[in-house]
Design a protein around this motif. Structure first.
Motif, PDB file in Angstrom:
ATOM      1  N   TYR A  17       0.835  -1.197   0.000  1.00  0.00           N
ATOM      2  CA  TYR A  17       0.000   0.000   0.000  1.00  0.00           C
ATOM      3  C   TYR A  17       0.869   1.246   0.000  1.00  0.00           C
ATOM      4  N   THR A  18       0.340   2.306  -0.565  1.00  0.00           N
ATOM      5  CA  THR A  18       1.053   3.583  -0.521  1.00  0.00           C
ATOM      6  C   THR A  18       0.836   4.203   0.850  1.00  0.00           C
ATOM      7  N   SER A  19       1.653   5.209   1.151  1.00  0.00           N
ATOM      8  CA  SER A  19       1.503   5.865   2.451  1.00  0.00           C
ATOM      9  C   SER A  19       0.107   6.480   2.565  1.00  0.00           C
ATOM     10  N   THR A  20      -0.397   7.024   1.460  1.00  0.00           N
ATOM     11  CA  THR A  20      -1.742   7.610   1.471  1.00  0.00           C
ATOM     12  C   THR A  20      -2.779   6.548   1.823  1.00  0.00           C
ATOM     13  N   PRO A  27       8.379   6.840  -1.579  1.00  0.00           N
ATOM     14  CA  PRO A  27       8.557   5.393  -1.480  1.00  0.00           C
ATOM     15  C   PRO A  27      10.035   5.021  -1.460  1.00  0.00           C
ATOM     16  N   ALA A  87       5.572   2.470  -5.506  1.00  0.00           N
ATOM     17  CA  ALA A  87       4.992   3.395  -4.544  1.00  0.00           C
ATOM     18  C   ALA A  87       4.275   2.632  -3.444  1.00  0.00           C
ATOM     19  N   ALA A  88       3.619   1.526  -3.852  1.00  0.00           N
ATOM     20  CA  ALA A  88       2.824   0.773  -2.880  1.00  0.00           C
ATOM     21  C   ALA A  88       3.711  -0.267  -2.206  1.00  0.00           C
ATOM     22  N   ASP A  89       4.643   0.195  -1.345  1.00  0.00           N
ATOM     23  CA  ASP A  89       5.580  -0.763  -0.776  1.00  0.00           C
ATOM     24  C   ASP A  89       5.366  -0.991   0.715  1.00  0.00           C
ATOM     25  N   ASP A 145      -4.401   3.698 -10.166  1.00  0.00           N
ATOM     26  CA  ASP A 145      -3.701   2.811  -9.246  1.00  0.00           C
ATOM     27  C   ASP A 145      -4.512   1.561  -8.900  1.00  0.00           C
TER      28      ASP A 145
END
Lengths: 114, 893
Positions: B158-161, B289, B295-297, B331
């Motif tokens: 997941y991204t931070s957002t 990231p 980005a989704a790490d 995304d």
């Protein structure tokens, strides 16, 4: 002394006599029981007094008597034995048995003699 | 009757009490007797006797004190205890006399107990409760599942957002955490080492609820921007890398260029994300990231509120993520749902079913073992009927006989139990050593499971007692004269136990066949797995990942400035055949991308996996070209937009007549990289044979390879094909890497074959190995079972066989007679076993590759094996019977 010398008394008989003694006199120590049997049997029945203790153990295990430490008449520590409720019931049963058997045995013996 | 029983009970309890009361009461008794004697003596003295005479008289009247004490001891104690000692000695003697029987029983019980306990312990420790964290059973992670893809699963990062949205807006978790990997370079002296670093979000340690072993865990202040940089270390790393030195605490270590203070060492069982070091990071919507292209790490983990169902979690998450999808539709899949998976599911997969199959197998083994013992006990007890009758006739009470057998059975059960504990202990060690290590969660501690041990011990003991006693009780109840009179040579006596024994053997054979078939299926499936072609030749190939420091290696030029000299240096090394770079580690394919082929229109998105490689890649891994050619040196040098695709790509996206070579493909994903490729249209120059892209079970997906000089993005893996043992080259590679850039470390270097083996063959190999061991043990047990029953029955028929032979029967006839009687049981057992296997086939089917759960070859071969073994087991007593001298047999009485 008669023919009924030392310890010829049947095991069960001695148990019965001890139960009866405790029933009649209340708590007694071993020495007192031996004296009482001696006295009642008018010295006809002479015991190896040690066998009283074997008998007492047997009765204790059956739960027919119980024991308790106390002070004897000469002020010494002694173990007192007393009859339990279960012992009382057993005494009644055994007494009846004994009377029945002894009367039968008596009759049989008389029959032989005739 | 009731009264006597009660008084017997009282006598018994008083005996037991007296037995433990002991010495004190003995001395009391002595006092009591002495008192009595003293009073008698006093009485005689009073009658005028001298003291000595009085004492003698008193003793006479009292009787023999010694005898009295002896009486008392007999009445008082468990006289039976002495008998018990006698029984024990007797039992040991008889068991010693029939050593064969004893050994077989103990071994059988031990194997069953041991195997069962160790397998269940493994399952419990690895699958049922491997995690030591607070409320670990309620911990769940999330997958964004694309509804257009049939299979289960989906994005787990997941991204931070996204993480912030989930942790702030959810109604279903009482705690959340996220972790993202960050390979950390740590400089020690001249060399650089790689530590597996993981960034964790605020509240992570509160979430797991484990205190530090040394120092402290990360606290809220550590996550704040501007706070002094700190980190926490895992126990295993502390011990292996820093020799468990407590002085390292509060030291400053330079991790990937940042000086950080080590504030805590975690306890051994803390293994979250397998992180060597845990670094605090507070997520904000602007958090960059770790890897520019992923980005989704962030891996999300939440603890579900008690009483909340999985459906509620999934519904809540689907709402939150759908909200985000409206803002950033690119995304997310077009139609998706969110799946919540238990933390425990991270340790499942094929391995779980392997372990459960093993448990079933071992349960069967325990059953076979117990039946064997039952059988042996039955046969033995029946053959001893006469002995017991004799004992009873000589005055042994029934209770006495039963006790004798009870003691014998107990000795056997204890022997078996002791052996079983030994096997369980040793077996677990062997299992752990043989198990694929990457399938065991880091947190798991594998130890013997006490409740299971107790359970199996009880089962075994109960079997022994039951089957030891049943015939004895029967014998004791019977007319004592019967067995004494019985010559014991006809088939008549013990008919009932005979039938019971036969039934037990039939069951045993059936279960053993089920086991053998299971083992055979797994073995054949494993062989079939080995025969699946990976599409590459991993033999003699060394591989290592080379995480390049992101700051210095951003562009294709920078990456190339590292690899060009490295590959040249390696190729010049003696013993090196080829060296190459790649962004992925086959047979686990590349990164998914949407592809388009100019001129072709279609409704659905076309997908492929992309990988960048250096020019020697296809040669290093011996991947065959079907069409066209590999990348040339010039193309590599210039970073030309050329591509190689696989056969699946051609089959899916080109029609049969078209020549894909010379056509173009647009690789859309390349536009979105941190080092993007403008106008990513590549000319196809070659087509290679398929290489597996997601292990062995799934068919390969379309793949496209491009020169690594086109973009600096993506991971870096180095492959070196050698002439000698690939493991021996590790140090040469390390030196070469260090010579090019001393700031780069090797990550997970190993021979490629080993790496592939660990990931795809280890599980099935372990499963088939385990089942084979069980199958063999089962076969041995059942051989013993069949042998013991046939041998016993034959021995009882010696007389009859003598008569037959006296009447002219040939040896051959006798052999046939005995073997026939045994084989009848075996055939019945096999029929039952085949039926059970057919029904159970469905259970094992999930673990099979390329063969049916009712594979006739396996069924046939295992049945033959069992029959052959059974014939041997019958043949031994049959031969003995056929060698009986009729004269002896008839005279024997």
């Amino acid at each position: 002394m008669t023919d009924l010398k030392k310890s010829e008394v049947l095991q069960g008989t001695l148990d019965l006599m001890i139960l009866k003694t405790l029933h009649a006199l209340g708590p007694q120590h071993g020495f007192g029981i031996a004296r009482r049997i001696e006295q009642v049997s008018r010295d006809v029945l002479s015991l190896n007094e040690g066998t009283v203790y074997t008998s007492l153990l047997r009765l204790l295990q059956q739960g027919w008597i119980k024991s308790q430490w106390g002070i004897s008449d000469n002020n010494r520590k002694a173990k007192f034995y007393s009859i339990t409720a279960r012992g009382e019931r057993q005494l009644a049963v055994e007494t009846e048995n004994w009377e029945r058997i002894s009367s039968v045995v008596g009759r049989v013996l008389r029959l032989e003699e005739e | 009757m009731a009264a006597t029983k009660m008084s017997w009970m009282r006598a018994f309890t008083s005996r037991v009490r007296a037995f433990f009361g002991g010495a004190a009461r003995d001395s009391e008794f002595d006092d009591e007797l002495r008192e009595h004697l003293d009073r008698l003596t006093d009485r005689f003295v009073a009658q005028g006797k001298s003291r000595d005479d009085a004492q003698a008289a008193a003793r006479r009247q009292f009787g023999n004190i010694g005898v009295l004490k002896q009486d008392r001891r007999e009445v008082r104690t468990l006289a039976s205890l002495e008998d018990l000692g006698r029984d024990l000695r007797y039992a040991l003697r008889t068991l010693w006399k029939s050593r064969g029987f004893t050994l077989v029983s103990i071994a059988t019980l031990g194997l069953g107990i041991g195997a069962c306990t160790s397998i269940f312990s493994l399952i419990d420790n690895v699958l049922l409760s491997p995690f030591p964290y607070k409320g670990s059973a309620r911990m769940a992670f999330l997958q964004i599942h694309d509804l257009e893809k049939g299979n289960d699963g989906g994005r787990q990062g997941y991204t931070s957002t996204e993480y912030l949205a989930i942790s702030e807006q959810n109604h279903v978790f009482d705690g959340t955490t996220a972790a993202a990997e960050d390979p950390v370079l740590y400089k020690t002296g001249d060399s650089v080492e790689l530590l597996y670093g993981v960034h964790v979000t605020p509240g992570t340690f509160e979430f797991f609820g484990m205190p530090a072993l040394l120092g402290r865990v990360l606290q809220p202040g550590d996550y704040e921007p501007g706070a002094p940089p700190v980190f926490v270390m895992r126990y295993k790393t502390w011990v292996t890398r820093f020799a468990g030195d407590p002085n390292i605490l509060n030291k400053v270590l330079v991790l990937s260029g940042t000086p950080r203070t080590l504030v805590g060492i975690m306890p051994p069982r803390f293994g979250w994300y397998e992180a060597d070091v845990l670094i605090p990071e507070k997520l904000t919507p602007d958090t960059k990231p770790m890897f520019a292209d992923f980005a989704a790490d962030w891996f999300f983990l939440g603890r579900v509120r008690p009483g909340t169902t999985t459906q509620q979690v999934e519904a809540d998450m689907t709402v939150i993520l759908n909200g985000l999808a409206k803002v950033h539709p690119q995304d997310y899949p077009k139609r998706f749902t969110v799946l919540a998976k238990k933390l425990g599911d991270t340790v499942v997969g094929r391995f779980e079913s392997t372990l459960y199959t093993a448990l079933a197998a071992v349960g069967l083994l325990l059953l076979i073992g117990c039946s064997n013992v039952a059988n042996l006990m039955l046969a033995r007890a029946t053959s001893r009927e006469k002995e017991f009758a004799l004992r009873a006739a000589l005055g042994a009470g029934r209770a006495r006989l039963v006790r004798l057998l009870l003691v014998e059975s107990l000795v056997l059960a204890f022997g078996g139990a002791a052996f079983g504990v030994l096997i369980a202990w040793g077996g677990l060690k062997v299992l752990v050593a043989g198990m694929p290590q990457n399938l065991i969660p880091a947190e798991a501690v594998i130890e013997l499971n006490a409740p299971v041990l107790v359970f199996t011990l009880c089962t075994a003991a109960l079997t022994t007692l039951l089957f030891g006693l049943a015939p004895a009780l029967q014998a004791a109840r019977r007319d004592l004269n019967d067995p004494v009179r019985d010559t014991g040579k006809g088939g008549g006596s013990g008919l009932r136990t005979g039938r019971l024994r036969n039934a037990v053997v039939v069951m045993e054979v059936a279960m053993s066949l089920v086991l053998l078939i299971g083992a055979g299926l797994l073995m054949r499936s494993f062989v079939a797995l080995r025969e699946i072609r990976l599409g590459l030749n991993a033999d003699h190939v060394f591989q290592t990942q080379l995480p390049l420091p992101a700051k210095r290696y951003e562009t294709a030029m920078q990456v190339r400035s590292f690899f060009e000299p490295l590959l040249a240096r390696l190729k010049a090394t003696p013993g090196v055949v080829e060296a190459a770079e790649s962004s992925t580690l086959p047979p686990f394919g590349g990164v998914d991308t949407v592809v388009e082929i100019p001129g072709k229109t279609h409704v659905d998105d076309w997908h492929a996996l992309w990988t960048h490689v250096s020019e020697g890649y296809f040669r290093a891994l011996r991947i065959e070209f079907r069409n066209g050619r590999e990348f040339t040196h010039v193309e590599m040098n210039d970073g030309r937009k050329v591509a190689v695709v696989n056969e699946t790509f051609v089959r899916k996206y080109f029609s049969g007549q078209e020549n894909p070579v010379g056509q173009h493909v647009r690789i859309s994903k390349l536009k979105e990289l941190s080092d993007p490729v403008r106008d990513p249209v590549f000319e196809i120059v070659g087509v290679v044979a398929d290489v597996m892209t997601s292990g062995l079970q799934s068919p390969p997906e379309p793949e496209v390879w491009i020169p690594y000089t086109v973009t600096g993005s993506g991971a870096q893996v180095l492959f070196v094909r050698t002439a000698q043992d690939p493991a021996s080259i590790t140090n040469l590679v390390r030196q070469a890497v260090s010579a090019v850039d001393p700031g780069v470390a090797l990550a997970y270097p190993s021979p490629l074959e080993e790496r592939i083996g660990d990931r795809i063959y280890a599980g099935p190999r372990f499963g088939s190995w385990l089942m084979t061991v069980f199958g063999i043990v089962g076969l041995i047990l059942v051989t013993v079972g069949v042998y013991s029953v046939v041998a016993y029955a034959t021995a009882r028929r010696t007389h009859e066989i003598g008569i037959r032979m006296a009447l002219g029967a040939e040896r051959r006839d006798v052999l046939g007679l005995v073997i026939g009687s045994g084989i009848r049981l075996v055939v019945a057992g096999i029929a039952l076993g085949l039926a059970i296997s057919l029904v159970l086939g469905r259970v094992i089917a999930a673990q099979l590759n390329g063969i049916a759960p009712h594979d006739p070859i396996t069924f046939g071969a295992t049945t033959l094996l069992l029959v052959a073994t059974a014939v041997v087991a019958c043949w031994i007593p049959a031969r003995r019977a056929s060698q009986v001298d009729p004269n002896v047999a008839l005279r024997y009485e």
